[in-house]
Design a protein around this motif. Structure first.
Motif, PDB file in Angstrom:
ATOM      1  N   TRP A  64     -35.048  -0.860 -32.067  1.00 52.01           N
ATOM      2  CA  TRP A  64     -34.766  -0.872 -33.500  1.00 52.01           C
ATOM      3  C   TRP A  64     -34.669   0.554 -34.018  1.00 52.01           C
ATOM      4  O   TRP A  64     -35.556   1.382 -33.802  1.00 52.01           O
ATOM      5  CB  TRP A  64     -35.863  -1.629 -34.245  1.00 52.01           C
ATOM      6  CG  TRP A  64     -35.561  -1.892 -35.690  1.00 52.01           C
ATOM      7  CD1 TRP A  64     -34.743  -2.858 -36.181  1.00 52.01           C
ATOM      8  CD2 TRP A  64     -36.091  -1.198 -36.829  1.00 52.01           C
ATOM      9  NE1 TRP A  64     -34.732  -2.818 -37.559  1.00 52.01           N
ATOM     10  CE2 TRP A  64     -35.557  -1.802 -37.978  1.00 52.01           C
ATOM     11  CE3 TRP A  64     -36.962  -0.127 -36.984  1.00 52.01           C
ATOM     12  CZ2 TRP A  64     -35.854  -1.382 -39.260  1.00 52.01           C
ATOM     13  CZ3 TRP A  64     -37.264   0.301 -38.264  1.00 52.01           C
ATOM     14  CH2 TRP A  64     -36.710  -0.322 -39.390  1.00 52.01           C
TER      15      TRP A  64
ATOM     16  N   ASP B  37     -46.878  -9.211 -31.930  1.00 51.37           N
ATOM     17  CA  ASP B  37     -46.133  -9.897 -30.881  1.00 51.37           C
ATOM     18  C   ASP B  37     -45.585  -8.852 -29.900  1.00 51.37           C
ATOM     19  O   ASP B  37     -44.851  -7.944 -30.319  1.00 51.37           O
ATOM     20  CB  ASP B  37     -44.985 -10.687 -31.520  1.00 51.37           C
ATOM     21  CG  ASP B  37     -44.224 -11.518 -30.513  1.00 51.37           C
ATOM     22  OD1 ASP B  37     -43.688 -10.941 -29.538  1.00 51.37           O
ATOM     23  OD2 ASP B  37     -44.136 -12.740 -30.705  1.00 51.37           O
TER      24      ASP B  37
ATOM     25  N   LEU C  27     -34.626 -12.954 -31.740  1.00 52.02           N
ATOM     26  CA  LEU C  27     -35.009 -12.099 -30.614  1.00 52.02           C
ATOM     27  C   LEU C  27     -35.486 -12.925 -29.425  1.00 52.02           C
ATOM     28  O   LEU C  27     -35.118 -12.652 -28.278  1.00 52.02           O
ATOM     29  CB  LEU C  27     -36.093 -11.123 -31.067  1.00 52.02           C
ATOM     30  CG  LEU C  27     -36.413  -9.958 -30.151  1.00 52.02           C
ATOM     31  CD1 LEU C  27     -35.170  -9.111 -29.881  1.00 52.02           C
ATOM     32  CD2 LEU C  27     -37.509  -9.102 -30.776  1.00 52.02           C
ATOM     33  N   ARG C  28     -36.244 -13.956 -29.690  1.00 50.54           N
ATOM     34  CA  ARG C  28     -36.729 -14.824 -28.606  1.00 50.54           C
ATOM     35  C   ARG C  28     -35.598 -15.591 -27.932  1.00 50.54           C
ATOM     36  O   ARG C  28     -35.731 -16.018 -26.784  1.00 50.54           O
ATOM     37  CB  ARG C  28     -37.771 -15.801 -29.143  1.00 50.54           C
ATOM     38  CG  ARG C  28     -39.099 -15.147 -29.453  1.00 50.54           C
ATOM     39  CD  ARG C  28     -40.142 -16.167 -29.873  1.00 50.54           C
ATOM     40  NE  ARG C  28     -41.401 -15.491 -30.151  1.00 50.54           N
ATOM     41  CZ  ARG C  28     -42.093 -15.639 -31.270  1.00 50.54           C
ATOM     42  NH1 ARG C  28     -41.674 -16.462 -32.217  1.00 50.54           N
ATOM     43  NH2 ARG C  28     -43.212 -14.986 -31.441  1.00 50.54           N
TER      44      ARG C  28
ATOM     45  N   TYR D  56     -39.346  -4.386 -28.996  1.00 45.58           N
ATOM     46  CA  TYR D  56     -38.074  -4.243 -29.713  1.00 45.58           C
ATOM     47  C   TYR D  56     -38.185  -3.101 -30.721  1.00 45.58           C
ATOM     48  O   TYR D  56     -37.308  -2.231 -30.788  1.00 45.58           O
ATOM     49  CB  TYR D  56     -37.715  -5.566 -30.410  1.00 45.58           C
ATOM     50  CG  TYR D  56     -36.545  -5.468 -31.346  1.00 45.58           C
ATOM     51  CD1 TYR D  56     -35.248  -5.404 -30.847  1.00 45.58           C
ATOM     52  CD2 TYR D  56     -36.730  -5.421 -32.723  1.00 45.58           C
ATOM     53  CE1 TYR D  56     -34.159  -5.302 -31.706  1.00 45.58           C
ATOM     54  CE2 TYR D  56     -35.655  -5.320 -33.585  1.00 45.58           C
ATOM     55  CZ  TYR D  56     -34.373  -5.259 -33.072  1.00 45.58           C
ATOM     56  OH  TYR D  56     -33.298  -5.146 -33.921  1.00 45.58           O
ATOM     57  N   HIS D  57     -39.242  -3.083 -31.502  1.00 49.61           N
ATOM     58  CA  HIS D  57     -39.451  -2.033 -32.500  1.00 49.61           C
ATOM     59  C   HIS D  57     -39.490  -0.655 -31.851  1.00 49.61           C
ATOM     60  O   HIS D  57     -38.830   0.281 -32.294  1.00 49.61           O
ATOM     61  CB  HIS D  57     -40.753  -2.281 -33.274  1.00 49.61           C
ATOM     62  CG  HIS D  57     -41.172  -1.124 -34.106  1.00 49.61           C
ATOM     63  ND1 HIS D  57     -41.940  -0.092 -33.589  1.00 49.61           N
ATOM     64  CD2 HIS D  57     -40.921  -0.808 -35.390  1.00 49.61           C
ATOM     65  CE1 HIS D  57     -42.143   0.802 -34.537  1.00 49.61           C
ATOM     66  NE2 HIS D  57     -41.538   0.394 -35.644  1.00 49.61           N
TER      67      HIS D  57
ATOM     68  N   CYS E  41     -43.415  -5.596 -37.410  1.00 52.29           N
ATOM     69  CA  CYS E  41     -43.359  -6.188 -36.062  1.00 52.29           C
ATOM     70  C   CYS E  41     -44.666  -6.858 -35.655  1.00 52.29           C
ATOM     71  O   CYS E  41     -44.701  -7.541 -34.630  1.00 52.29           O
ATOM     72  CB  CYS E  41     -42.918  -5.167 -35.033  1.00 52.29           C
ATOM     73  SG  CYS E  41     -44.021  -3.776 -34.825  1.00 52.29           S
TER      74      CYS E  41
ATOM     75  N   TYR F 107     -41.819  -8.327 -30.076  1.00 54.93           N
ATOM     76  CA  TYR F 107     -41.445  -7.636 -31.313  1.00 54.93           C
ATOM     77  C   TYR F 107     -41.811  -6.149 -31.239  1.00 54.93           C
ATOM     78  O   TYR F 107     -41.047  -5.292 -31.664  1.00 54.93           O
ATOM     79  CB  TYR F 107     -42.166  -8.300 -32.485  1.00 54.93           C
ATOM     80  CG  TYR F 107     -41.306  -8.653 -33.674  1.00 54.93           C
ATOM     81  CD1 TYR F 107     -39.953  -8.375 -33.734  1.00 54.93           C
ATOM     82  CD2 TYR F 107     -41.879  -9.292 -34.758  1.00 54.93           C
ATOM     83  CE1 TYR F 107     -39.202  -8.713 -34.840  1.00 54.93           C
ATOM     84  CE2 TYR F 107     -41.134  -9.635 -35.873  1.00 54.93           C
ATOM     85  CZ  TYR F 107     -39.793  -9.344 -35.900  1.00 54.93           C
ATOM     86  OH  TYR F 107     -39.048  -9.676 -36.996  1.00 54.93           O
TER      87      TYR F 107
ATOM     88  N   SER G  18     -36.323 -15.821 -39.355  1.00 50.94           N
ATOM     89  CA  SER G  18     -36.962 -14.541 -39.052  1.00 50.94           C
ATOM     90  C   SER G  18     -36.274 -13.924 -37.831  1.00 50.94           C
ATOM     91  O   SER G  18     -35.739 -14.634 -36.972  1.00 50.94           O
ATOM     92  CB  SER G  18     -38.450 -14.731 -38.775  1.00 50.94           C
ATOM     93  OG  SER G  18     -38.639 -15.452 -37.576  1.00 50.94           O
ATOM     94  N   TRP G  19     -36.315 -12.598 -37.756  1.00 49.53           N
ATOM     95  CA  TRP G  19     -35.666 -11.907 -36.638  1.00 49.53           C
ATOM     96  C   TRP G  19     -36.312 -12.282 -35.313  1.00 49.53           C
ATOM     97  O   TRP G  19     -35.637 -12.390 -34.300  1.00 49.53           O
ATOM     98  CB  TRP G  19     -35.689 -10.391 -36.844  1.00 49.53           C
ATOM     99  CG  TRP G  19     -35.082  -9.684 -35.686  1.00 49.53           C
ATOM    100  CD1 TRP G  19     -35.708  -8.850 -34.814  1.00 49.53           C
ATOM    101  CD2 TRP G  19     -33.721  -9.765 -35.228  1.00 49.53           C
ATOM    102  NE1 TRP G  19     -34.829  -8.406 -33.848  1.00 49.53           N
ATOM    103  CE2 TRP G  19     -33.600  -8.964 -34.085  1.00 49.53           C
ATOM    104  CE3 TRP G  19     -32.601 -10.457 -35.672  1.00 49.53           C
ATOM    105  CZ2 TRP G  19     -32.404  -8.816 -33.385  1.00 49.53           C
ATOM    106  CZ3 TRP G  19     -31.408 -10.316 -34.973  1.00 49.53           C
ATOM    107  CH2 TRP G  19     -31.316  -9.504 -33.855  1.00 49.53           C
ATOM    108  N   ILE G  20     -37.626 -12.521 -35.293  1.00 46.08           N
ATOM    109  CA  ILE G  20     -38.285 -12.859 -34.031  1.00 46.08           C
ATOM    110  C   ILE G  20     -37.701 -14.146 -33.445  1.00 46.08           C
ATOM    111  O   ILE G  20     -37.612 -14.289 -32.229  1.00 46.08           O
ATOM    112  CB  ILE G  20     -39.827 -12.935 -34.169  1.00 46.08           C
ATOM    113  CG1 ILE G  20     -40.508 -12.987 -32.796  1.00 46.08           C
ATOM    114  CG2 ILE G  20     -40.258 -14.083 -35.039  1.00 46.08           C
ATOM    115  CD1 ILE G  20     -40.348 -11.761 -31.945  1.00 46.08           C
TER     116      ILE G  20
END
Length: 184
Positions: A22, A11, A51-52, A17-18, A8, A14, A46-48
């Motif tokens: 997650w 950020d 997520l954004r 979220y982690h 993560c 991130y 990428s997951w970010i």
């Protein structure tokens, strides 16, 4: 000293979220479906990035209401392809519509949750990885779930996507053993 899982980075979005989402077991079938759809949109990215854009996705996809999305056709696909707030990929958008239909065909939220959690006996599989290098991209179980989802009509549910989804939804706990967010 306890260290957060390194994927993560620094950020703040991130990290939040982690730390809060997650790997936390998710039993709500509709939320499980939303996360599976979003993991499908992640493919190749990428997951970010996803997520954004998650709140934009929720708005564009009517709160991820499968009953509504299952009725969509080309006008909605065209609308979504023009929406700069989401990932504009025709195949992924069309897969989301088809996945809503598949989700409903297997019985909706409760049935989906029961079916997915049955793969792990109703409780998270707790792994004991010390480094990110030990964490697999897929497993025999994610391969089986992927095959079963595809047989049920789902798309963008390959074994790697499914394993990332299993991690995100807490079907597996892959927080590193040193991570303070690890819940066991």
């Amino acid at each position: 000293m306890a260290e957060r899982c390194g994927w993560c980075g620094n950020d703040p979005l991130y990290i939040a979220y982690h730390d809060r989402e997650w790997g936390v077991p998710e039993y709500d079938g509709r939320a499980l479906w939303e996360k599976l759809v979003l993991d499908g949109f992640q493919a190749g990215l990428s997951w970010i990035t996803v997520l954004r854009k998650r709140e934009n996705f929720r708005a564009a996809f009517n709160g991820f209401d499968p009953a509504d999305i299952a009725t969509w056709g080309e006008p909605e696909v065209a609308r979504l392809l023009a929406d700069p707030g989401i990932i504009r990929h025709r195949g992924k958008i069309e897969a989301t519509i088809g996945n809503a239909r598949a989700f409903l065909a297997i019985g909706g939220a409760e049935a989906f949750s029961e079916k997915m959690w049955a793969y792990v006996g109703g409780a998270p599989v707790v792994n004991h990885f010390a480094t990110l290098a030990e964490v697999p991209a897929s497993t025999p179980l994610s391969e089986q779930i992927s095959r079963d989802l595809r047989k049920a009509g789902f798309r963008f549910v390959g074994p790697t996507i499914v394993y990332a989804w299993m991690q995100a939804c807490g079907l597996v706990n892959d927080h590193l053993v040193s991570c303070p967010a690890r819940r066991v």
